[in-house]
Design a protein around this motif. Structure first.
Motif, PDB file in Angstrom:
ATOM      1  N   ASP A  73       0.856  -1.179   0.000  1.00  0.00           N
ATOM      2  CA  ASP A  73       0.000   0.000   0.000  1.00  0.00           C
ATOM      3  C   ASP A  73       0.895   1.234   0.000  1.00  0.00           C
ATOM      4  N   GLN A  74       0.304   2.393  -0.209  1.00  0.00           N
ATOM      5  CA  GLN A  74       1.080   3.632  -0.237  1.00  0.00           C
ATOM      6  C   GLN A  74       1.778   3.857   1.099  1.00  0.00           C
ATOM      7  N   GLY A  75       3.068   4.213   1.006  1.00  0.00           N
ATOM      8  CA  GLY A  75       3.846   4.474   2.209  1.00  0.00           C
ATOM      9  C   GLY A  75       4.632   3.278   2.702  1.00  0.00           C
ATOM     10  N   ARG A 160      10.333   3.078  -1.019  1.00  0.00           N
ATOM     11  CA  ARG A 160       9.014   3.289  -0.442  1.00  0.00           C
ATOM     12  C   ARG A 160       7.986   3.466  -1.553  1.00  0.00           C
ATOM     13  N   VAL A 161       6.822   2.853  -1.349  1.00  0.00           N
ATOM     14  CA  VAL A 161       5.741   2.955  -2.332  1.00  0.00           C
ATOM     15  C   VAL A 161       5.117   4.338  -2.214  1.00  0.00           C
ATOM     16  N   ALA A 162       5.298   5.147  -3.238  1.00  0.00           N
ATOM     17  CA  ALA A 162       4.753   6.511  -3.224  1.00  0.00           C
ATOM     18  C   ALA A 162       3.277   6.522  -3.611  1.00  0.00           C
ATOM     19  N   ARG A 163       2.917   5.691  -4.596  1.00  0.00           N
ATOM     20  CA  ARG A 163       1.522   5.646  -5.042  1.00  0.00           C
ATOM     21  C   ARG A 163       1.155   4.220  -5.442  1.00  0.00           C
ATOM     22  N   ARG A 164      -0.063   3.805  -5.120  1.00  0.00           N
ATOM     23  CA  ARG A 164      -0.607   2.543  -5.617  1.00  0.00           C
ATOM     24  C   ARG A 164      -1.663   2.895  -6.638  1.00  0.00           C
ATOM     25  N   VAL A 179       2.357   0.504  -9.407  1.00  0.00           N
ATOM     26  CA  VAL A 179       2.749   1.310  -8.251  1.00  0.00           C
ATOM     27  C   VAL A 179       3.916   2.198  -8.667  1.00  0.00           C
ATOM     28  N   THR A 180       4.113   3.280  -7.911  1.00  0.00           N
ATOM     29  CA  THR A 180       5.302   4.126  -8.078  1.00  0.00           C
ATOM     30  C   THR A 180       6.215   3.888  -6.888  1.00  0.00           C
TER      31      THR A 180
END
Length: 346
Positions: A73-75, A160-164, A179-180
């Motif tokens: 997930d994001q973050g 770290r996942v910045a965007r899903r 994801v980004t």
């Protein structure tokens, strides 16, 4: 007789007082003076900065399919190699089973042909044909394995996942971002540099750089030069530059934060004299300065040759040298031979 003598003395004293010279300092023109120094003096510039991750990547699948597993997930922080998402593998697994069966059959046929050709029971052309079929089947098996592996999306680096950008059970196309992922820790400050500084970039090099974040105004992080764009932005006509920095542990630095980049620049002409821009007098497309005689205070117009500078200082290649005293402000109505004195505020 005595009275006449006293009168004469008194008269001479009065005359002597009236003819006393007025202090010369009062006749001098007040101006701002400047002692010429070398031009290689550092100057600090401040630029508004936007923080970005040093590496940012949109992760995608190379094959189409339905997402059946999405693990982040994001973050979330993930390490390199971690499974991010997985597509439905039903078709890919069936293709792998068929490719394996075809390869095993082709391999058995080649082994029999290899034994028979040695006995002269079959033509060598048949042996070559069986070998070709085996090699083709092996290539198809390798491709089936690769297609199955492409249904699994893994993190290429720790970050770290910045965007899903997708959800479970969603159908995605090849190269559609899932994801980004951005690097955690190392970051970069992106600034816009005015053309006035870029014009002298070859003469000026960063000595020290530090980034101060708006969210952490009392702390500065050492930065180092990263890259420089040679095309100006259309809106502001400035040039984008990046500076890399490594926040210490415990400081949460996220892309999109803002701050101020402090950059100390120096010139490569450290031994060249430099004068303030305001000290230059232009006449008939030539440049001059008013040089002051330190002993008498008299000024003389001295022709100089100046180069390109920045920050309000111009390097002087000829005409004056280090230690010369010149007029830096108050140049209006100056004349050759006029005497000047330092301007002092009341």
């Amino acid at each position: 007789m005595l009275r006449i003598f006293v009168s004469l003395i008194f008269t001479c004293l009065i005359a002597g007082c009236d003819n006393a010279p007025v202090p010369e300092e009062a006749d001098r023109r007040p101006v701002k003076l400047y002692t010429v120094v070398t031009g290689g003096q550092a100057r600090t510039y401040e630029f508004p900065a936007i923080i970005e991750a040093s590496t940012s990547s949109d992760l995608t699948f190379d094959v189409p399919g339905k997402i059946v597993r999405l693990t982040v997930d994001q973050g979330d922080f993930v390490r390199a190699g971690t499974v991010i998402a997985q597509l439905d593998q039903t078709i890919a697994r069936n293709q792998l089973v068929q490719a394996r069966e075809q390869y095993e059959a082709a391999q058995d046929a080649f082994r029999r042909a290899d034994a028979l050709v040695g006995e002269g029971a079959i033509p060598r052309a048949v042996h070559v044909q069986r070998e070709t079929q085996r090699d083709t089947a092996r290539a198809e098996l390798d491709n089936a394995r690769e297609q199955l592996e492409k249904t699994v999306l893994r993190a290429p680096f720790s970050g770290r996942v910045a965007r899903r950008l997708t959800e479970p059970f969603e159908y995605v196309s090849p190269q559609q971002p899932v994801v980004t992922l951005q690097t955690a820790g190392s970051a970069k400050a992106v600034v816009q540099v005015p053309s006035s500084i870029v014009a002298n970039a070859e003469q000026r090099a960063p000595i020290n750089a530090a980034i101060a974040l708006d969210s952490l105004p009392d702390r500065r992080f050492a930065a180092r030069f990263g890259s420089f764009a040679t095309d100006a932005t259309r809106q502001s006509l400035t040039y984008e530059a990046t500076f890399l920095f490594d926040p210490p542990s415990g400081a949460l630095i996220l892309p999109g934060m803002t701050g101020t980049l402090h950059v100390e620049l120096d010139t490569d002409d450290a031994e060249m004299p430099a004068v303030p821009l305001e000290a230059i007098v232009g006449r008939d497309e030539k440049t001059f300065v008013w040089r002051v005689d330190r002993r008498t205070g008299a000024i003389a117009l001295r022709r100089v040759t100046v180069g390109k500078g920045a920050g309000g200082m111009l390097p002087v290649t000829a005409g004056i040298g280090r230690g010369d005293l010149i007029v830096a402000a108050g140049l209006a109505n100056l004349e050759e031979g006029m005497k000047v004195r330092p301007y002092e505020r009341d």
